[in-house]
Design an enzyme around this catalytic site. Structure first.
Site, PDB file in Angstrom:
ATOM      1  N   ASP A  85      12.433 -12.882  -0.528  1.00 23.96           N
ATOM      2  CA  ASP A  85      12.198 -12.704   0.901  1.00 23.96           C
ATOM      3  C   ASP A  85      13.227 -11.720   1.444  1.00 23.96           C
ATOM      4  O   ASP A  85      14.385 -11.717   1.005  1.00 23.96           O
ATOM      5  CB  ASP A  85      12.348 -14.060   1.604  1.00 23.96           C
ATOM      6  CG  ASP A  85      11.868 -13.997   3.040  1.00 23.96           C
ATOM      7  OD1 ASP A  85      10.763 -14.492   3.308  1.00 23.96           O
ATOM      8  OD2 ASP A  85      12.595 -13.440   3.901  1.00 23.96           O
ATOM      9  N   SER A 131       7.305   3.549  13.366  1.00 23.21           N
ATOM     10  CA  SER A 131       5.891   3.677  13.713  1.00 23.21           C
ATOM     11  C   SER A 131       5.681   4.474  14.984  1.00 23.21           C
ATOM     12  O   SER A 131       6.515   4.470  15.892  1.00 23.21           O
ATOM     13  CB  SER A 131       5.319   2.279  13.924  1.00 23.21           C
ATOM     14  OG  SER A 131       4.035   2.354  14.479  1.00 23.21           O
ATOM     15  N   ASP A 187      10.051  -7.391  -3.369  1.00 21.61           N
ATOM     16  CA  ASP A 187       8.829  -7.754  -2.648  1.00 21.61           C
ATOM     17  C   ASP A 187       8.647  -9.268  -2.720  1.00 21.61           C
ATOM     18  O   ASP A 187       8.960  -9.879  -3.741  1.00 21.61           O
ATOM     19  CB  ASP A 187       7.630  -7.056  -3.306  1.00 21.61           C
ATOM     20  CG  ASP A 187       6.460  -6.874  -2.360  1.00 21.61           C
ATOM     21  OD1 ASP A 187       6.131  -5.717  -2.048  1.00 21.61           O
ATOM     22  OD2 ASP A 187       5.874  -7.891  -1.926  1.00 21.61           O
ATOM     23  N   LYS A 241       9.817  -2.288  15.912  1.00 21.01           N
ATOM     24  CA  LYS A 241      10.233  -1.053  15.232  1.00 21.01           C
ATOM     25  C   LYS A 241      11.272  -0.299  16.073  1.00 21.01           C
ATOM     26  O   LYS A 241      12.242   0.256  15.553  1.00 21.01           O
ATOM     27  CB  LYS A 241       9.013  -0.161  14.962  1.00 21.01           C
ATOM     28  CG  LYS A 241       8.017  -0.757  13.975  1.00 21.01           C
ATOM     29  CD  LYS A 241       8.608  -0.827  12.582  1.00 21.01           C
ATOM     30  CE  LYS A 241       7.633  -1.366  11.552  1.00 21.01           C
ATOM     31  NZ  LYS A 241       8.201  -1.446  10.208  1.00 21.01           N
ATOM     32  N   GLY A 245      -3.293  -4.688  22.693  1.00 21.75           N
ATOM     33  CA  GLY A 245      -2.132  -3.980  22.147  1.00 21.75           C
ATOM     34  C   GLY A 245      -2.403  -2.549  21.712  1.00 21.75           C
ATOM     35  O   GLY A 245      -1.467  -1.839  21.356  1.00 21.75           O
ATOM     36  N   ARG A 263      -9.362  -4.001  21.770  1.00 23.43           N
ATOM     37  CA  ARG A 263      -8.481  -4.893  21.021  1.00 23.43           C
ATOM     38  C   ARG A 263      -7.110  -4.906  21.708  1.00 23.43           C
ATOM     39  O   ARG A 263      -6.609  -3.835  22.077  1.00 23.43           O
ATOM     40  CB  ARG A 263      -8.362  -4.349  19.589  1.00 23.43           C
ATOM     41  CG  ARG A 263      -7.670  -5.241  18.617  1.00 23.43           C
ATOM     42  CD  ARG A 263      -7.682  -4.644  17.219  1.00 23.43           C
ATOM     43  NE  ARG A 263      -6.794  -3.496  17.101  1.00 23.43           N
ATOM     44  CZ  ARG A 263      -6.524  -2.866  15.959  1.00 23.43           C
ATOM     45  NH1 ARG A 263      -7.117  -3.251  14.856  1.00 23.43           N
ATOM     46  NH2 ARG A 263      -5.703  -1.848  15.922  1.00 23.43           N
ATOM     47  N   LEU A 268      -8.799   0.495  10.389  1.00 24.04           N
ATOM     48  CA  LEU A 268     -10.128   1.089  10.590  1.00 24.04           C
ATOM     49  C   LEU A 268     -10.747   1.626   9.290  1.00 24.04           C
ATOM     50  O   LEU A 268     -11.874   1.264   8.949  1.00 24.04           O
ATOM     51  CB  LEU A 268     -10.035   2.207  11.640  1.00 24.04           C
ATOM     52  CG  LEU A 268     -11.349   2.934  11.895  1.00 24.04           C
ATOM     53  CD1 LEU A 268     -12.387   2.000  12.503  1.00 24.04           C
ATOM     54  CD2 LEU A 268     -11.127   4.138  12.807  1.00 24.04           C
ATOM     55  N   THR A 323       1.962 -10.450   0.398  1.00 22.66           N
ATOM     56  CA  THR A 323       0.843  -9.525   0.617  1.00 22.66           C
ATOM     57  C   THR A 323       0.831  -8.393  -0.414  1.00 22.66           C
ATOM     58  O   THR A 323      -0.179  -7.721  -0.564  1.00 22.66           O
ATOM     59  CB  THR A 323       0.893  -8.913   2.038  1.00 22.66           C
ATOM     60  OG1 THR A 323       2.171  -8.308   2.219  1.00 22.66           O
ATOM     61  CG2 THR A 323       0.695  -9.982   3.100  1.00 22.66           C
ATOM     62  N   TYR A 331       0.828  -1.222   0.000  1.00 24.44           N
ATOM     63  CA  TYR A 331       0.000   0.000   0.000  1.00 24.44           C
ATOM     64  C   TYR A 331       0.861   1.271   0.000  1.00 24.44           C
ATOM     65  O   TYR A 331       0.772   2.102  -0.914  1.00 24.44           O
ATOM     66  CB  TYR A 331      -0.919  -0.069   1.226  1.00 24.44           C
ATOM     67  CG  TYR A 331      -1.663   1.197   1.570  1.00 24.44           C
ATOM     68  CD1 TYR A 331      -2.333   1.943   0.604  1.00 24.44           C
ATOM     69  CD2 TYR A 331      -1.716   1.623   2.896  1.00 24.44           C
ATOM     70  CE1 TYR A 331      -3.036   3.086   0.959  1.00 24.44           C
ATOM     71  CE2 TYR A 331      -2.422   2.758   3.258  1.00 24.44           C
ATOM     72  CZ  TYR A 331      -3.077   3.493   2.289  1.00 24.44           C
ATOM     73  OH  TYR A 331      -3.759   4.620   2.635  1.00 24.44           O
ATOM     74  N   TYR A 388       4.745  -5.460  17.829  1.00 24.95           N
ATOM     75  CA  TYR A 388       4.918  -4.682  16.596  1.00 24.95           C
ATOM     76  C   TYR A 388       5.728  -3.417  16.900  1.00 24.95           C
ATOM     77  O   TYR A 388       6.767  -3.158  16.269  1.00 24.95           O
ATOM     78  CB  TYR A 388       3.549  -4.319  16.008  1.00 24.95           C
ATOM     79  CG  TYR A 388       3.616  -3.259  14.949  1.00 24.95           C
ATOM     80  CD1 TYR A 388       4.198  -3.527  13.712  1.00 24.95           C
ATOM     81  CD2 TYR A 388       3.129  -1.974  15.191  1.00 24.95           C
ATOM     82  CE1 TYR A 388       4.282  -2.541  12.746  1.00 24.95           C
ATOM     83  CE2 TYR A 388       3.203  -0.994  14.227  1.00 24.95           C
ATOM     84  CZ  TYR A 388       3.791  -1.278  13.003  1.00 24.95           C
ATOM     85  OH  TYR A 388       3.877  -0.295  12.049  1.00 24.95           O
ATOM     86  N   PHE A 439       2.489   7.706  11.512  1.00 19.96           N
ATOM     87  CA  PHE A 439       1.242   7.612  12.251  1.00 19.96           C
ATOM     88  C   PHE A 439       0.317   6.772  11.355  1.00 19.96           C
ATOM     89  O   PHE A 439       0.808   5.836  10.734  1.00 19.96           O
ATOM     90  CB  PHE A 439       0.799   9.012  12.701  1.00 19.96           C
ATOM     91  CG  PHE A 439       1.648   9.440  13.896  1.00 19.96           C
ATOM     92  CD1 PHE A 439       3.021   9.657  13.761  1.00 19.96           C
ATOM     93  CD2 PHE A 439       1.105   9.495  15.162  1.00 19.96           C
ATOM     94  CE1 PHE A 439       3.828   9.933  14.869  1.00 19.96           C
ATOM     95  CE2 PHE A 439       1.906   9.780  16.280  1.00 19.96           C
ATOM     96  CZ  PHE A 439       3.260   9.995  16.121  1.00 19.96           C
TER      97      PHE A 439
HETATM   98  N1  UDP Z   1     -10.587  -0.140  15.109  1.00 16.39           N
HETATM   99  C1  UDP Z   1     -11.952  -0.285  15.354  1.00 16.39           C
HETATM  100  N2  UDP Z   1     -12.671  -1.062  14.500  1.00 16.39           N
HETATM  101  C2  UDP Z   1     -12.129  -1.719  13.445  1.00 16.39           C
HETATM  102  C3  UDP Z   1     -10.730  -1.561  13.204  1.00 16.39           C
HETATM  103  C4  UDP Z   1      -9.997  -0.771  14.056  1.00 16.39           C
HETATM  104  O1  UDP Z   1     -12.493   0.265  16.301  1.00 16.39           O
HETATM  105  O2  UDP Z   1     -12.848  -2.424  12.723  1.00 16.39           O
HETATM  106  C5  UDP Z   1      -9.823   0.731  15.991  1.00 16.39           C
HETATM  107  C6  UDP Z   1      -8.584   0.088  16.596  1.00 16.39           C
HETATM  108  O3  UDP Z   1      -8.902  -0.626  17.764  1.00 16.39           O
HETATM  109  C7  UDP Z   1      -7.711   1.318  16.858  1.00 16.39           C
HETATM  110  C8  UDP Z   1      -8.086   2.272  15.726  1.00 16.39           C
HETATM  111  O4  UDP Z   1      -9.340   1.798  15.204  1.00 16.39           O
HETATM  112  O5  UDP Z   1      -8.095   1.903  18.077  1.00 16.39           O
HETATM  113  C9  UDP Z   1      -7.068   2.287  14.607  1.00 16.39           C
HETATM  114  O6  UDP Z   1      -6.756   0.954  14.290  1.00 16.39           O
HETATM  115  P1  UDP Z   1      -5.943   0.542  13.004  1.00 16.39           P
HETATM  116  O7  UDP Z   1      -5.846  -0.958  12.999  1.00 16.39           O
HETATM  117  O8  UDP Z   1      -6.558   1.196  11.808  1.00 16.39           O
HETATM  118  O9  UDP Z   1      -4.524   1.204  13.191  1.00 16.39           O
HETATM  119  P2  UDP Z   1      -3.401   1.052  14.344  1.00 16.39           P
HETATM  120  O10 UDP Z   1      -3.413   2.359  15.076  1.00 16.39           O
HETATM  121  O11 UDP Z   1      -3.738  -0.114  15.197  1.00 16.39           O
HETATM  122  O12 UDP Z   1      -2.134   0.845  13.573  1.00 16.39           O
END
Ligand code: UDP
Length: 324
Positions: free
Chosen positions: A51, A117, A31, A145, A279, A277, A188, A35, A11, A141, A169
């Site tokens: 790889d 990150s 690559d 980094k 982490g 979720r 998200l 993915t 991406y 993760y 970010f």
């Molecule tokens: N999140 C959510 N619903 C989803 C996917 C992600 O509420 O279907 C939340 C997730 O828990 C985090 C935020 O959205 O708080 C951003 O998550 P994402 O995986 O996009 O990025 P990250 O910051 O984890 O790299």
């Protein structure tokens, strides 16, 4: 410049390749295509399928392609997965970067831009996050980094490497050509837009965080703005490791993202509230003053509406992602 882009079929990598071509550079994509997508790489760009831990192939590629700089993006990225399978993250993210660095040392390639990150920062670090804020990852993760930044701190001065670590970010948005198509998708914005396409509900992971509306806050940065930071980093000439945040400086909650997605897509997007979720940091917002001051970088497309509108437009134009 002749630049090896590891993960150039992914991406962020595919958009970096677009920007490198536009600026007159010669990108070469390395690559594994586990993915990444071949269709994301323009026909005129050379591809090496391999790889990241194959140091011999990397070394040969750097020499034969007369590479002058490496933009190293390959890595595992799902925070949630890093909680259940941390070993894989250290193998690919730390071991893989060491392989790249070893190949660079062997071939005397000096310039490296590394994708780090915001996940390296401690959860209680003051917002907005500055590069000198305390680190303390909440996931393997983020730890992987941070370990890479630390190992570069030892290796770069010893070998005269010019390393830039860009602390991303949350990358979002799309160009006309390239967008986000991960499988499985965990991020998200693409999940929200997929729910909009399918008239499904969208999950919110955690509604009791100490934030404006109880949901996690993130700083979303347009993938093209992120790409432009890499091009500026290639200009650096000081040996050692220079660390820059790359964020928009504005945080949006999960609920705010969903609200804007409703406006952009015109779909209802019902919500399903779920437990936290593993982490997740509850809020990450950058200050990117340093890269603005030192390299003149400024985000151009990272307001919430543009992020979602460009991603939505890409999905509408590519309903099957990169599939034929
Ligand atoms: N999140 C959510 N619903 C989803 C996917 C992600 O509420 O279907 C939340 C997730 O828990 C985090 C935020 O959205 O708080 C951003 O998550 P994402 O995986 O996009 O990025 P990250 O910051 O984890 O790299």
């Amino acid at each position: 410049m002749r630049i090896l882009v590891t993960g150039g079929a992914g991406y962020i990598g595919s958009v970096i390749v677009e920007e490198l071509l536009r600026a007159g550079h010669t990108p070469i994509v390395y690559d594994s295509f586990l993915t990444g997508h071949r269709a994301a790489v323009p026909a005129e760009v050379a591809i090496v399928a391999g790889d990241i831990r194959d140091t011999a192939l990397l070394t040969r590629t750097l020499a034969e392609e007369r590479i002058e700089a490496v933009i190293h993006l390959v890595g595992l990225i799902e925070v949630g997965l890093s909680v259940t399978n941390p070993a894989a993250f250290f193998e690919t993210n730390v071991g893989g970067t060491m392989s790249v660095v070893r190949a660079m040392i062997e071939t005397d390639v000096k310039r490296l831009v590394f994708s780090s990150s915001a996940a390296v920062y401690a959860e209680d670090a003051p917002l907005p996050l500055r590069e000198d804020a305390p680190t303390g990852p909440t996931s393997a993760y983020g730890a992987s980094k941070l370990m890479v930044e630390q190992l570069l701190g030892w290796v770069a001065p010893a070998h005269g490497l010019i390393c830039t670590s860009l602390r991303y970010f949350n990358a979002a948005g799309a160009t006309a050509r390239n967008g986000e198509a991960h499988a499985p998708e965990t991020h998200l914005m693409p999940l929200v837009l997929r729910a909009a396409e399918r008239d499904e509900s969208v999950s919110i992971f955690g509604t009791d965080y100490p934030t404006v509306d109880g949901t996690c806050v993130r700083d979303y940065i347009h993938v093209r703005d992120l790409a432009s930071a890499h091009l500026l980093a290639l200009e650096l000439s000081a040996p050692g490791v220079t660390i820059y945040n790359v964020g928009s400086g504005t945080g949006y909650s999960v609920r705010q993202v969903i609200e804007m997605a409703r406006a952009v897509t015109g779909r209802a997007l019902p919500i399903s509230e779920r437990p936290r979720r593993g982490g997740d940091q509850y809020a990450t917002v950058a200050t990117s003053e340093r890269i603005t001051r030192e390299l003149g970088w400024r985000p151009q497309q990272s307001d919430l509406r543009t992020l979602l509108a460009t991603a939505w437009a890409w999905r509408q134009a590519h309903p099957n992602g990169y599939a034929e």
